[in-house]
Design a protein around this motif. Structure first.
Motif, PDB file in Angstrom:
ATOM      1  N   THR A  23       0.947  -1.281  -0.083  1.00 16.48           N
ATOM      2  CA  THR A  23      -0.028  -0.070   0.095  1.00 16.48           C
ATOM      3  C   THR A  23       0.788   1.220  -0.061  1.00 16.48           C
ATOM      4  O   THR A  23       0.567   2.100  -0.801  1.00 16.48           O
ATOM      5  CB  THR A  23      -0.972   0.042   1.308  1.00 16.48           C
ATOM      6  OG1 THR A  23      -1.789  -1.300   1.281  1.00 16.48           O
ATOM      7  CG2 THR A  23      -1.857   1.295   1.208  1.00 16.48           C
ATOM      8  N   ALA A  24       1.868   1.231   0.934  1.00 15.55           N
ATOM      9  CA  ALA A  24       2.812   2.575   0.902  1.00 15.55           C
ATOM     10  C   ALA A  24       3.561   2.689  -0.355  1.00 15.55           C
ATOM     11  O   ALA A  24       3.809   3.695  -1.039  1.00 15.55           O
ATOM     12  CB  ALA A  24       3.695   2.435   2.097  1.00 15.55           C
ATOM     13  N   VAL A  25       4.165   1.452  -0.988  1.00 13.85           N
ATOM     14  CA  VAL A  25       4.558   1.706  -2.229  1.00 13.85           C
ATOM     15  C   VAL A  25       3.806   1.914  -3.384  1.00 13.85           C
ATOM     16  O   VAL A  25       3.952   3.170  -4.383  1.00 13.85           O
ATOM     17  CB  VAL A  25       5.357   0.135  -2.675  1.00 13.85           C
ATOM     18  CG1 VAL A  25       5.981   0.361  -4.302  1.00 13.85           C
ATOM     19  CG2 VAL A  25       6.351  -0.226  -1.705  1.00 13.85           C
ATOM     20  N   ALA A  26       2.539   1.627  -3.397  1.00 17.94           N
ATOM     21  CA  ALA A  26       1.533   2.157  -4.240  1.00 17.94           C
ATOM     22  C   ALA A  26       1.303   3.577  -4.264  1.00 17.94           C
ATOM     23  O   ALA A  26       1.242   4.326  -5.193  1.00 17.94           O
ATOM     24  CB  ALA A  26       0.251   1.129  -4.256  1.00 17.94           C
ATOM     25  N   ALA A  27       1.040   4.070  -2.683  1.00 16.27           N
ATOM     26  CA  ALA A  27       0.833   5.287  -2.707  1.00 16.27           C
ATOM     27  C   ALA A  27       2.031   6.143  -3.206  1.00 16.27           C
ATOM     28  O   ALA A  27       1.884   7.464  -3.854  1.00 16.27           O
ATOM     29  CB  ALA A  27       0.605   5.609  -1.151  1.00 16.27           C
ATOM     30  N   ALA A  28       3.429   5.868  -3.103  1.00 18.16           N
ATOM     31  CA  ALA A  28       4.555   6.692  -3.384  1.00 18.16           C
ATOM     32  C   ALA A  28       4.673   6.748  -4.797  1.00 18.16           C
ATOM     33  O   ALA A  28       4.848   7.711  -5.504  1.00 18.16           O
ATOM     34  CB  ALA A  28       5.898   5.699  -2.530  1.00 18.16           C
ATOM     35  N   VAL A  29       4.368   5.595  -5.436  1.00 20.48           N
ATOM     36  CA  VAL A  29       4.031   5.527  -6.997  1.00 20.48           C
ATOM     37  C   VAL A  29       3.176   6.750  -7.454  1.00 20.48           C
ATOM     38  O   VAL A  29       3.379   7.508  -8.365  1.00 20.48           O
ATOM     39  CB  VAL A  29       3.798   4.425  -7.545  1.00 20.48           C
ATOM     40  CG1 VAL A  29       3.924   4.438  -9.295  1.00 20.48           C
ATOM     41  CG2 VAL A  29       5.270   3.532  -7.255  1.00 20.48           C
ATOM     42  N   LEU A  30       1.978   6.537  -7.016  1.00 22.02           N
ATOM     43  CA  LEU A  30       0.956   7.584  -7.289  1.00 22.02           C
ATOM     44  C   LEU A  30       1.217   9.015  -7.035  1.00 22.02           C
ATOM     45  O   LEU A  30       1.100   9.914  -7.813  1.00 22.02           O
ATOM     46  CB  LEU A  30      -0.348   7.082  -6.401  1.00 22.02           C
ATOM     47  CG  LEU A  30      -1.612   8.059  -6.812  1.00 22.02           C
ATOM     48  CD1 LEU A  30      -2.035   7.985  -8.370  1.00 22.02           C
ATOM     49  CD2 LEU A  30      -2.744   7.632  -5.979  1.00 22.02           C
ATOM     50  N   VAL A  31       1.731   9.262  -5.972  1.00 23.42           N
ATOM     51  CA  VAL A  31       2.113  10.589  -5.325  1.00 23.42           C
ATOM     52  C   VAL A  31       3.396  11.186  -6.333  1.00 23.42           C
ATOM     53  O   VAL A  31       3.318  12.227  -7.046  1.00 23.42           O
ATOM     54  CB  VAL A  31       2.789  10.644  -4.103  1.00 23.42           C
ATOM     55  CG1 VAL A  31       3.329  12.279  -3.775  1.00 23.42           C
ATOM     56  CG2 VAL A  31       1.372  10.544  -3.222  1.00 23.42           C
ATOM     57  N   PHE A  32       4.291  10.091  -7.017  1.00 19.14           N
ATOM     58  CA  PHE A  32       5.427  10.706  -7.784  1.00 19.14           C
ATOM     59  C   PHE A  32       4.668  10.903  -8.964  1.00 19.14           C
ATOM     60  O   PHE A  32       5.213  11.932  -9.644  1.00 19.14           O
ATOM     61  CB  PHE A  32       6.253   9.191  -7.912  1.00 19.14           C
ATOM     62  CG  PHE A  32       7.274   9.689  -8.792  1.00 19.14           C
ATOM     63  CD1 PHE A  32       8.598  10.144  -8.789  1.00 19.14           C
ATOM     64  CD2 PHE A  32       6.991   8.758 -10.264  1.00 19.14           C
ATOM     65  CE1 PHE A  32       9.349  10.298  -9.853  1.00 19.14           C
ATOM     66  CE2 PHE A  32       7.915   9.055 -11.070  1.00 19.14           C
ATOM     67  CZ  PHE A  32       9.004   9.880 -11.170  1.00 19.14           C
ATOM     68  N   LEU A  33       3.942  10.236  -9.676  1.00 22.38           N
ATOM     69  CA  LEU A  33       3.279  10.512 -10.872  1.00 22.38           C
ATOM     70  C   LEU A  33       2.539  11.657 -10.940  1.00 22.38           C
ATOM     71  O   LEU A  33       2.563  12.710 -11.831  1.00 22.38           O
ATOM     72  CB  LEU A  33       2.411   9.380 -11.302  1.00 22.38           C
ATOM     73  CG  LEU A  33       3.275   7.910 -11.707  1.00 22.38           C
ATOM     74  CD1 LEU A  33       2.107   6.805 -11.623  1.00 22.38           C
ATOM     75  CD2 LEU A  33       4.018   8.089 -12.735  1.00 22.38           C
ATOM     76  N   VAL A  34       1.568  12.066  -9.874  1.00 21.02           N
ATOM     77  CA  VAL A  34       0.831  13.064  -9.605  1.00 21.02           C
ATOM     78  C   VAL A  34       1.644  14.459  -9.733  1.00 21.02           C
ATOM     79  O   VAL A  34       1.581  15.306 -10.447  1.00 21.02           O
ATOM     80  CB  VAL A  34       0.089  12.975  -8.454  1.00 21.02           C
ATOM     81  CG1 VAL A  34      -0.946  14.456  -8.494  1.00 21.02           C
ATOM     82  CG2 VAL A  34      -1.313  11.914  -8.834  1.00 21.02           C
ATOM     83  N   VAL A  35       2.644  14.451  -8.793  1.00 18.37           N
ATOM     84  CA  VAL A  35       3.602  15.665  -8.668  1.00 18.37           C
ATOM     85  C   VAL A  35       4.366  15.957  -9.677  1.00 18.37           C
ATOM     86  O   VAL A  35       4.594  16.870 -10.216  1.00 18.37           O
ATOM     87  CB  VAL A  35       4.463  15.380  -7.437  1.00 18.37           C
ATOM     88  CG1 VAL A  35       5.473  16.528  -7.114  1.00 18.37           C
ATOM     89  CG2 VAL A  35       3.617  15.240  -6.221  1.00 18.37           C
ATOM     90  N   THR A  36       4.758  14.800 -10.088  1.00 16.65           N
ATOM     91  CA  THR A  36       5.748  14.892 -11.552  1.00 16.65           C
ATOM     92  C   THR A  36       4.778  15.567 -12.831  1.00 16.65           C
ATOM     93  O   THR A  36       5.242  16.462 -13.385  1.00 16.65           O
ATOM     94  CB  THR A  36       6.416  13.613 -12.047  1.00 16.65           C
ATOM     95  OG1 THR A  36       7.086  13.064 -11.232  1.00 16.65           O
ATOM     96  CG2 THR A  36       7.204  13.823 -13.339  1.00 16.65           C
TER      97      THR A  36
END
Length: 260
Positions: A23-36
């Motif tokens: 869950t934390a890894v998925a959230a990190a990937v999602l935040v990375f994509l959105v912020v980028t």
């Protein structure tokens, strides 16, 4: 019964506490994509977007690591109270098994789930096996030492271990005070490390948004190389600071093969 099987499967399948959850890894990937994506649209710079995306993606991982550390700290800090309650129960006198069941109902809140697990497991397993499963579930060196003493009390009687438990409560309390002092001393350094990683890129973002000339410069190959070097240098600086102030965790000397 089913409740015992569920408890055993939960402990056996529990994730390694040193690893991040999916869950934390998925959230990190999602935040990375959105912020980028957002920063890329604002700055038209892939490198800036990537750098700030990395910072944003690290947030869910840091949050989970802090939550796990807080839970472990709360459990460890609850042990002195739990030990003293055990000593009072054993002097009542109560059996070790009955004292552990009492902790499941009236023990410190942070440790109550562990002793509730013991109460469930002891319906099918003997007390020693149930304690071994609880030790595997808690998976920290302080709990290892205390549960080893409890297993000894099951084998040799409570009278033999009362003095050991009393000394153990004092030892754990002193260790907790030392750890709290260390955490307090390191707080300012950790804040500085966070500032080193965040502030330069926050200023960079504000600059390229507000000044078109700077945005154009950082869109060039030279500007992107500068940003990459700054990102690498900031990451190196933060890593070195955290490495220098790190406190090595106490090894699990009583950790058994096959357990976490």
């Amino acid at each position: 019964d089913d409740e015992v099987d569920v408890a055993v499967r939960r402990i056996e399948r529990a994730p390694d506490p040193s690893r991040f959850t999916p869950t934390a890894v998925a959230a990190a990937v999602l935040v990375f994509l959105v912020v980028t994506l957002i920063v890329g649209l604002l700055t038209r710079s892939v490198i800036i977007a990537f750098a700030l995306g990395c910072l944003g993606g690290a947030v869910p991982l840091i949050v989970e690591a802090r939550q796990q550390a807080r839970k472990r700290t709360e459990r460890i800090e609850a042990w002195p109270e739990a030990i003293r309650q055990l000593i009072s129960s054993l002097r009542a006198p109560m059996s070790v098994h009955a004292s552990l069941l009492d902790l499941a109902k009236t023990g410190p809140k942070a440790l109550r789930p562990a002793f509730e697990t013991y109460a469930v497991l002891s319906r099918r397993l003997d007390s020693q096996q149930a304690l071994e499963m609880v030790r595997r579930d808690l998976a920290d060196p302080v709990s290892d030492r205390i549960i080893e003493v409890l297993i000894l009390s099951l084998e040799q009687g409570a009278a033999v271990t009362l003095e050991v438990l009393d000394e153990l409560a004092t030892s754990v309390t002193e260790d907790l005070r030392l750890n709290e002092t260390i955490r307090t001393m390191m707080l300012d350094v950790r804040i500085d490390a966070a500032a080193i990683g965040i502030i330069p890129f926050a200023l960079l973002l504000a600059t390229v948004i507000g000044i078109p000339e700077w945005r154009n410069f950082y869109s060039t190959a030279g500007g992107q190389i500068i940003i990459l070097l700054a990102l690498a240098w900031s990451a190196f600086g933060v890593t070195m600071i955290l490495f220098v102030i790190r406190v090595r965790p106490e090894p699990r000397i009583l950790h058994q093969d096959g357990a976490r």
